[in-house]
Scaffold this active site. Sequence first.
Site, PDB file in Angstrom:
ATOM      1  N   HIS A 392     -75.130   7.756 -38.646  1.00 43.54           N
ATOM      2  CA  HIS A 392     -74.318   8.708 -39.410  1.00 43.54           C
ATOM      3  C   HIS A 392     -72.943   8.125 -39.726  1.00 43.54           C
ATOM      4  O   HIS A 392     -72.511   8.104 -40.885  1.00 43.54           O
ATOM      5  CB  HIS A 392     -74.182   9.994 -38.593  1.00 43.54           C
ATOM      6  CG  HIS A 392     -73.387  11.071 -39.253  1.00 43.54           C
ATOM      7  ND1 HIS A 392     -73.977  12.128 -39.907  1.00 43.54           N
ATOM      8  CD2 HIS A 392     -72.039  11.283 -39.348  1.00 43.54           C
ATOM      9  CE1 HIS A 392     -73.042  12.932 -40.388  1.00 43.54           C
ATOM     10  NE2 HIS A 392     -71.849  12.447 -40.063  1.00 43.54           N
ATOM     11  N   GLU A 393     -72.274   7.632 -38.690  1.00 42.58           N
ATOM     12  CA  GLU A 393     -70.918   7.109 -38.897  1.00 42.58           C
ATOM     13  C   GLU A 393     -70.932   5.817 -39.722  1.00 42.58           C
ATOM     14  O   GLU A 393     -69.996   5.538 -40.475  1.00 42.58           O
ATOM     15  CB  GLU A 393     -70.222   6.891 -37.550  1.00 42.58           C
ATOM     16  CG  GLU A 393     -70.065   8.153 -36.705  1.00 42.58           C
ATOM     17  CD  GLU A 393     -69.372   9.286 -37.433  1.00 42.58           C
ATOM     18  OE1 GLU A 393     -68.576   9.016 -38.358  1.00 42.58           O
ATOM     19  OE2 GLU A 393     -69.624  10.455 -37.093  1.00 42.58           O
ATOM     20  N   HIS A 396     -70.733   6.697 -43.301  1.00 44.74           N
ATOM     21  CA  HIS A 396     -69.344   6.865 -43.723  1.00 44.74           C
ATOM     22  C   HIS A 396     -68.663   5.509 -43.940  1.00 44.74           C
ATOM     23  O   HIS A 396     -67.969   5.292 -44.935  1.00 44.74           O
ATOM     24  CB  HIS A 396     -68.561   7.632 -42.658  1.00 44.74           C
ATOM     25  CG  HIS A 396     -68.871   9.082 -42.569  1.00 44.74           C
ATOM     26  ND1 HIS A 396     -68.900   9.917 -43.661  1.00 44.74           N
ATOM     27  CD2 HIS A 396     -69.143   9.875 -41.488  1.00 44.74           C
ATOM     28  CE1 HIS A 396     -69.185  11.148 -43.266  1.00 44.74           C
ATOM     29  NE2 HIS A 396     -69.334  11.150 -41.961  1.00 44.74           N
ATOM     30  N   HIS A 399     -69.821   3.607 -46.937  1.00 43.13           N
ATOM     31  CA  HIS A 399     -69.283   4.294 -48.115  1.00 43.13           C
ATOM     32  C   HIS A 399     -67.833   3.854 -48.341  1.00 43.13           C
ATOM     33  O   HIS A 399     -67.444   3.492 -49.457  1.00 43.13           O
ATOM     34  CB  HIS A 399     -69.355   5.809 -47.879  1.00 43.13           C
ATOM     35  CG  HIS A 399     -69.130   6.633 -49.106  1.00 43.13           C
ATOM     36  ND1 HIS A 399     -69.169   8.011 -49.088  1.00 43.13           N
ATOM     37  CD2 HIS A 399     -68.857   6.295 -50.396  1.00 43.13           C
ATOM     38  CE1 HIS A 399     -68.940   8.473 -50.305  1.00 43.13           C
ATOM     39  NE2 HIS A 399     -68.746   7.452 -51.110  1.00 43.13           N
TER      40      HIS A 399
END
Length: 603
Positions: A392-393, A396, A399
Site C-alpha cells: 500500500h505505502e 504511494h 506515485h
Amino acid sequence: MTLSSIIPERLDVPADQTWDLSAIFKSVAEWQASLDEVLNRLPEIEAYRGRLVEGPATAVAYFETYETLARIAGKVFSYAMLESSADSNDQNAAARRDQAISMYARLDAASSFDDPEFIALGFDRLREWMQTHAGFKKYAHYFERLENQREFVKAGDVEQAIALAQDPLGAPRSIYSSLTNADMKFAPALDGEGNSHEVAQSTIDGLLTAQDRELRKNAWTNYADGYLAFKNTLSSTLMGAVKKDVFFVRARGYSSSLAASLSPNRIPKSVFYNLIDVFKKNLPQWHRYWRIRKKALQYDRLKWYDTVAPLAQRPPVVTYRQAVDWISEGMRLLGGEYTEIMRNGCLEERWVDWSVNKGKRAGAFSNGSYDTFPYIMMSFNDNLLSLSTLAHELGHSMHSYYSRQNQPFFYAGYSLFVAEVASNFNQALTRAYLFESTSDREFHLSLIDETMSNFRRYFFIMPTLARFELELHERIEQGAPVSADVMNGLCADLFEEGFGDSLELDRQRMGITWAQFGHLYANFYVYQYATGIAGAHALAHQVLTDKSGGAAARYLEFLKTGGSKYPLDALKQAGVDLESSEPVEMAFETLSQVLDRLEDLVG
C-alpha cells in the site's frame, strides 16, 4: 521480526530496518541552517508584493523565487516530521517538527498576496500573458484552479491572517499526536499462558492478528481502555480540529466543511453521497462476512478482537525481504523499470523504516518532498498483513516518485483522492499474483484474511468514520452540543449498524474507535480511502485482463500526471469514472466474490 513481548528502544534498532535521513540532511546543524535560510530569505518573496501587475516576466520571477524557498522548506519539514514519527519520545525531534510547522506558516503568510493579486489582474489578462510569455504558460493549470476558487480567495491582508492562523489552529492535531504516540501508555496484554506482551502503537496490529484469542482480547481491551482514559481530552482535540475546519469555512465563505474539502479539486458532493448510499445499501454484504467469519472461527459470538483474527491455522511467516520479492512479482505487469526502482528503494536506498520500536507513531504512511526519497514508515510484523501495508505505502511512494520525475514543482503534488487509488492498486495486483502462485488452502485462507482486512479497514471502517465525520461537522457547524459521550454514542451506533447481529457489542470500547484514527484531523480525508479502493480495483482489473499492455501504460501515465490535472479527470484518462457509483458497486461485487471463495474454503 516476530511478535515480541519486549519492544526495543529506537537506538537499539538495526540501521537496515530504518530509513536513511542523511540523504536529506547530513546533520541536525545542516537542517537548522536550511530552516534559517528559508526564514531569512522570506523578504525575497515579500519584495514582489504589489508588483505582479508588472507583467508575466515579473510573475515568473516571483514563482521561481517561491519555488526555490518552498523546495528547501519541503526538505526541512520532511526531515523533522519523519524523525519525530519514528520516535515520538525524542523531544528534540518533536521541537524540530514544531519549528518546521511554524516555518511553513510564515512562508504561506509571506506569499499570501499572490492569489488575490492574480485575481485582481483578471483571468482574461492572465490568459493573454500565457500566449505571449512561454515561461508563464506552464502555470496554466494553476490559474485554472485559482479561477475555480476565486470566490473563496480573500483580500491580501485577510489571506495573510488566514495563513498565520494555520500554525496555532494546527495545535489540536499536534497535541493528539503527542498524546497518543508518546504520552499514552497501555497495560500489557497477557496471552493464554500468562505471558506478558507490551501493547504499543507499533505492536497493536501484530497482537490483534495473533492466534491466541486471550492475547487478542487483552490487547484490544487494554488498547481501547488507554484511549477511553483520555476520552475527554481526545474529544476536545478533535472538536478543536473540526472547529478549525469550520473557521476556514466561514472565513472563506464555503457552504460547509464538506464543500470546502471537495471544491478545490472540483469533486461534486454526489461523489461523497454516492459512496455513503452504496455503502449503506451493501451493509448486508458485511453482515454476511461476519457470519462466515464466526462460523470459520467456530465461535458462538464474534467479538471486535476477532474481526482480524487469523482464519488459517498455519499463517505464513513473511519476512521483509520476502515481502519485497512478492510485491515486485505482483507489480511486474507495470514493467521492469517500475519494479527496479521500487526494489532499489526498499533494499538499497532505505526508503522504508520498518522496525518495531518504542515511541514509533501509530499506523503507516509515505512522505517526502520534491527533492527527497518518497519515504515510508511502518511497523513490520512478519505476516501477510504487513506485506499488504508495505504494498500500500509503496503505491504511494511510486506515485510520488513518478510524479516528481515527470512534473514541475507546482504540479508534483497530487490530491488524497488519487493517492488512495495508487496505494490500493498495488495491494490488488500483489494479491492477484499471490492467489495465482499457489493452491495451498492455508495460504489462500491467509490471503483472504489479508484481503478482508484491507476491505475491512478501507471499505468498512473508513466509510463508517466518514458518516461519523459528516455528522460531527454538521453538529458543530450548527452549534449543537458535542462531548466525548456524544462522540462515543454516535460511533457505536454506526458500527452497530455495520456489524448487524453477528458481533457481541462492547459499546464503550467500540465507540472510542474514532479516537484511534488521526485521519479525522484532516478535513474529510477518510471517505477517500473507500473511493480509492473502488477506483483501484477497477484499474487493477483492467491491467490484469488487458493482454495488450495498454491498461498498464495508461496507469503509468496516471502516476506521472501528479497534480497537473483535476483528480477526476486524471482517473477518467486512466480508465475509471468515480463520478459514477459504478466503481463502488463493482468493488462490492469483488467483495462478494471473495466471500464466495471463503465459504468454499470453510465449508
